[in-house]
Design a protein around this motif. Structure first.
Motif, PDB file in Angstrom:
ATOM      1  N   VAL A 244       0.865  -1.181   0.000  1.00 46.43           N
ATOM      2  CA  VAL A 244       0.000   0.000   0.000  1.00 46.43           C
ATOM      3  C   VAL A 244       0.900   1.228   0.000  1.00 46.43           C
ATOM      4  N   VAL A 245       0.699   2.127  -0.968  1.00 47.00           N
ATOM      5  CA  VAL A 245       1.535   3.325  -1.091  1.00 47.00           C
ATOM      6  C   VAL A 245       0.639   4.557  -1.191  1.00 47.00           C
ATOM      7  N   ARG A 246       1.197   5.700  -0.836  1.00 50.57           N
ATOM      8  CA  ARG A 246       0.504   6.976  -0.965  1.00 50.57           C
ATOM      9  C   ARG A 246       1.534   8.058  -1.236  1.00 50.57           C
ATOM     10  N   ASP A 247       1.085   9.254  -1.477  1.00 50.57           N
ATOM     11  CA  ASP A 247       1.978  10.384  -1.697  1.00 50.57           C
ATOM     12  C   ASP A 247       3.031  10.411  -0.585  1.00 50.57           C
ATOM     13  N   PRO A 248       4.332  10.294  -0.926  1.00 49.57           N
ATOM     14  CA  PRO A 248       5.360  10.193   0.109  1.00 49.57           C
ATOM     15  C   PRO A 248       5.454  11.407   1.023  1.00 49.57           C
ATOM     16  N   VAL A 249       5.085  12.574   0.527  1.00 47.55           N
ATOM     17  CA  VAL A 249       5.107  13.752   1.389  1.00 47.55           C
ATOM     18  C   VAL A 249       4.004  13.652   2.443  1.00 47.55           C
ATOM     19  N   SER A 250       2.796  13.304   2.030  1.00 48.95           N
ATOM     20  CA  SER A 250       1.695  13.124   2.980  1.00 48.95           C
ATOM     21  C   SER A 250       2.003  11.983   3.945  1.00 48.95           C
ATOM     22  N   ARG A 251       2.638  10.931   3.428  1.00 44.61           N
ATOM     23  CA  ARG A 251       3.000   9.808   4.287  1.00 44.61           C
ATOM     24  C   ARG A 251       3.982  10.228   5.371  1.00 44.61           C
TER      25      ARG A 251
END
Length: 411
Positions: A244-251
Motif C-alpha cells: 500500500v503506497v501513498r503520496d510520500p510527502v503526505s506519508r
C-alpha cells in the motif's frame, strides 16, 4: 455317614474352632468376588454401546464421566457429539480487529441442516470465544459457528508488507469481511524481529483456518528492512505480496504526527526533515523520509520475487473508492468478489471509510482515532522542496510498477 460329617462340620464351625475359620472365610470371599466381577461385566456390556470397547480396564469410568460432561455442557450441541473430539482444532480469530466478524461456512455442514450427523467429528463453540492452548475465555457474544476437524494453523499465503502510514491497517480491516480471508490480530514482525524463533513459532501465531481459506499477515515494516525479502523467499518463493503506497510527502507528515503523539518533546517536522531550513537541504538519514523512497525498496524485493507477485494499492484510492481497490485485491488473491460497497460507508467524523455494522450484532468497524489528526505546519517552500526531492524516485517507481499514482500532478 455323609450327613454326620456335614453336621460335624457345621458344629465345629459354630463352636468357633479357629483352625477352620480361615478356610471358611476365604471360601466365602472368593464366591463374593466372582459374583461382583460378574455384575461389573454385565454393567460394562451395557455401557459399551455408549463408549465403545473398554480400554485396559473392566469399566472405563473416566471416559464415561468425560463424555457425560460433554453431553451436558451448555456450550455444545448434544446431537453433534461423537467420540474422540479432543483432536479437533478450534477456528479462532486473534486480535481486536477480527473479534467482531462472523465467518459463515455454508458448504461445510449440509447434513446438519437435515438432522443427520456429518461424517467428520464436529462440535460447536461460540463465535466470539478466543481459545488458546490452555484456556477458553467466553466473551458472551455472537452465535454458534461450526468448527471442522480439518482446520489448522497454516503459514500465510499472502503478506501485506508495507508501507507504514499508507493504509495497511485499513486494508486488512476491509479484507477481514471476506469469509475466506483470515489474519492474525497484532503485527507479528517475524521477518524483522522474531526470525530466530523459527517458522514453527511463526505458524503458531497464525489463526486457525480451513483448507479453503487464505491466511494473510500484515507487518508494514517488512517493505523497507534489508534482509527481509530473502527470508520471505526462503519460506515461500511463490507467495503473494501486497504493498500500500501513498503520496510520500503526505506519508511523511502522517508518520511524524504519529511519532509526535507518542513523544511530546519531539522536535518540529522542519527541524528533523531538513539539515538547513535556509537552503532546504533534505536530511536523507531520517527514516521517516527514507520510507517514502518506494522504488529503492522495491528494487531490493525484485531481486527475489517477480513483479507479477506484487499488487500495489493506492492509499488515496483506498479512501476515495475503497470498494474498487478491495475488488482488485480480491482478484489478485484469486478470491471471489464478496466485499462490495454495501459493506462500507464513509465516516465524516474520522474522514475515512468504515466497515458497516453487521446486520445481527456488533458495531461499525472504523480505523484510526476519533477525529482526524492535523498535519504540522510546514512552510510552502519547504514542502515544495520535499516534493522535488521525491519526484525522481516517484518517477522511477511508476516505471517499475507500470502505474502512475499521480503524486506529482499539479504540485
Amino acid at each position: 455317614m455323609t450327613d454326620m460329617k456335614k453336621i460335624r462340620f457345621w458344629w465345629i464351625f459354630r463352636r468357633g474352632k479357629k483352625k477352620y475359620l480361615f478356610p471358611s472365610t476365604v471360601c466365602i470371599c472368593g464366591v463374593g468376588t466372582i459374583v461382583f466381577v460378574a455384575i461389573l461385566n454385565v454393567f460394562s456390556a451395557v455401557t459399551r454401546s455408549y463408549n465403545g470397547p473398554p480400554q485396559n480396564s473392566i469399566l472405563n469410568t473416566t471416559r464415561l464421566m468425560t463424555d457425560v460432561r460433554k453431553m451436558t455442557s451448555p456450550r455444545v450441541r448434544p446431537t453433534q457429539i461423537k467420540r474422540e473430539t479432543s483432536n479437533v482444532i478450534l477456528d479462532i480469530d486473534d486480535g481486536p480487529e477480527a473479534a467482531y466478524m462472523i465467518h459463515d461456512f455454508p458448504d461445510t455442514d449440509r447434513n446438519a441442516q437435515s438432522g443427520q450427523l456429518p461424517e467428520t467429528d464436529t462440535f460447536y463453540v461460540d463465535d466470539y470465544d478466543k481459545v488458546d492452548e490452555n484456556s477458553q475465555k467466553s466473551h458472551e457474544r455472537g452465535k454458534l459457528q461450526k468448527i471442522s476437524k480439518g482446520a489448522a494453523k497454516r503459514l500465510p499465503k499472502a503478506l501485506i508488507i508495507g508501507v507504514r502510514r499508507c493504509g495497511t491497517r485499513a486494508l486488512l480491516t476491509f479484507l477481514r469481511v471476506h469469509p475466506d480471508i483470515r489474519a492474525p490480530g497484532p503485527e507479528v514482525h517475524f521477518f524483522d524481529k522474531h526470525y530466530h524463533k523459527g517458522l514453527e513459532w511463526y505458524r503458531k501465531q497464525m489463526p486457525t483456518t480451513l483448507s479453503s481459506q487464505l491466511t494473510i499477515e500484515k507487518t508494514p515494516s517488512y517493505y523497507v528492512i534489508k534482509g527481509v525479502p530473502e527470508k520471505v523467499h526462503r519460506m515461500a518463493k511463490h507467495i503473494k505480496l501486497i504493498v500500500v503506497v501513498r503520496d510520500p510527502v503526505s506519508r511523511a507528515l502522517s508518520d511524524y504526527v504519529q511519532l509526535a503523539s507518542k513523544h511530546s518533546d519531539i522536535e518540529t517536522f522542519e527541524e528533523l526533515a531538513f539539515l538547513n531550513n535556509a537552503t532546504g537541504l533534505v536530511d536523507t538519514s531520517w527514516s521517516v523520509l527514507c520510507n517514502g523512497v518506494y522504488s529503492k525498496s522495491l528494487v531490493r524485493w525484485l531481486q527475489y520475487f517477480s513483479l507479477n507477485q506484487f499488487h500495489f494499492v493506492s492509499g488515496e484510492r483506498l479512501v476515495a473508492d475503497p470498494a474498487g481497490e478491495i475488488a482488485k485485491v480480491q482478484d489478485f488473491l484469486g478470491l471471489k468478489r464478496m466485499i462490495t460497497s454495501k459493506h462500507l460507508y464513509f465516516n465524516k467524523t474520522r474522514g475515512f471509510p468504515c466497515v458497516k455494522k453487521h446486520e445481527r450484532h456488533g458495531k461499525p468497524r472504523c480505523v484510526g482515532i476519533n477525529g482526524a489528526r492535523h498535519y504540522p505546519t510546514v512552510a510552502p517552500r519547504l514542502l515544495k522542496r520535499l516534493r522535488d526531492f521525491y519526484r525522481p524516485f516517484n518517477k522511477r517507481f511508476y516505471e517499475i510498477t507500470g502505474e502512475d499514482f499521480g503524486w506529482d500532478d499539479n504540485k
